[in-house]
Write an enzyme that holds these catalytic residues in place. Sequence first.
Site, PDB file in Angstrom:
ATOM      1  CG  ASN A  84      -0.198   0.074   2.529  1.00 38.16           C
ATOM      2  OD1 ASN A  84       0.638  -0.792   2.831  1.00 38.16           O
ATOM      3  ND2 ASN A  84      -0.472   1.088   3.339  1.00 38.16           N
ATOM      4  CE1 TYR A  85       3.178   7.153  -2.609  1.00 30.31           C
ATOM      5  CE2 TYR A  85       1.135   8.123  -1.787  1.00 30.31           C
ATOM      6  CZ  TYR A  85       2.438   8.263  -2.246  1.00 30.31           C
ATOM      7  OH  TYR A  85       3.005   9.521  -2.334  1.00 30.31           O
TER       8      TYR A  85
ATOM      9  CG  ASP B 119      19.537   1.040   5.258  1.00 27.29           C
ATOM     10  OD1 ASP B 119      20.385   1.905   5.573  1.00 27.29           O
ATOM     11  OD2 ASP B 119      19.272   0.760   4.072  1.00 27.29           O
TER      12      ASP B 119
END
Length: 284
Positions: free
Chosen positions: A92-93, A192
């Site tokens: 999903n964005y 990260d």
Amino acid sequence: MITNSLLHTITEKEKFIVSNIQQLYGGDINEVFHVSTSNGEKVIKLNSNTYLPHLFKREKEGLEALSSTHTFIIPQIEGWGEIENVTYLIMNYISSEAVTQDHWEFFSENLALLHQQTQEYFGFSNDNYIGSLPQINTPIYKNAIDFYRELRLIPQLQLAQQSGFTFKNADRFLKNLENLIPKEAPALIHGDLWNGNFIATTQNQIALIDPATHFGIREIDLAMMQLFGGFPDVVFKSYEEHFLLEKNWRERQPIFQLYFLLVHLNIFGSSYFPRCQEIISRFS
């Protein structure tokens, strides 16, 4: 270069109808697209299935581990597979907003909560990737010093040596880690955490993307946050209010930044060598 026709083939396979495709930038490994579909806004990540084996499977595992802590908004995996020698991952964005003080408070508190998730051994269920390089996560070490030396620094130093980079005093530096790294329990970390993997979003919440998830040393996340900037000092002060760090943590930050600098040296080349050597010499 990925063509729009391939994206349409993927979305047809996943039973989406596409209305718009926009390429996203900021990473160095994958081609990433924001795709508007009949089922909502999606992100589709693409990579060669021979270049980095199981890359998206490992990313999926990392995202699911982060999501299970209920600390941050984490992209939900909506599809993944292979087509035409390309692997894809559909999520999903997540829309972004301007960062506010409330965002920073949410972030520092929830990062502390994330880091309080622990297990007996350092490592993870599977090896994964840091950038485009393999990251070894074999859960065999209970000691932070051994884990960081054997599974983080030495593999990167060996890879650098294969490319012709030789560091002075490296053996002495590795031995000195015994006196430099605090003896803390493994912490679930993003792995990260530079500001490109941080999204300020709605309701003052934070989303995290593109992890190199494992149970590691929590100061590694803080070191990456400071390596390339983008996080104000108030974040670190607030973090300590929720989860106190061992004394002299700021002085130790270069030791943990060294891992990421070696990764950059091994991916991007010699411009990172002087900084790596300076850290090794300073703590030798």
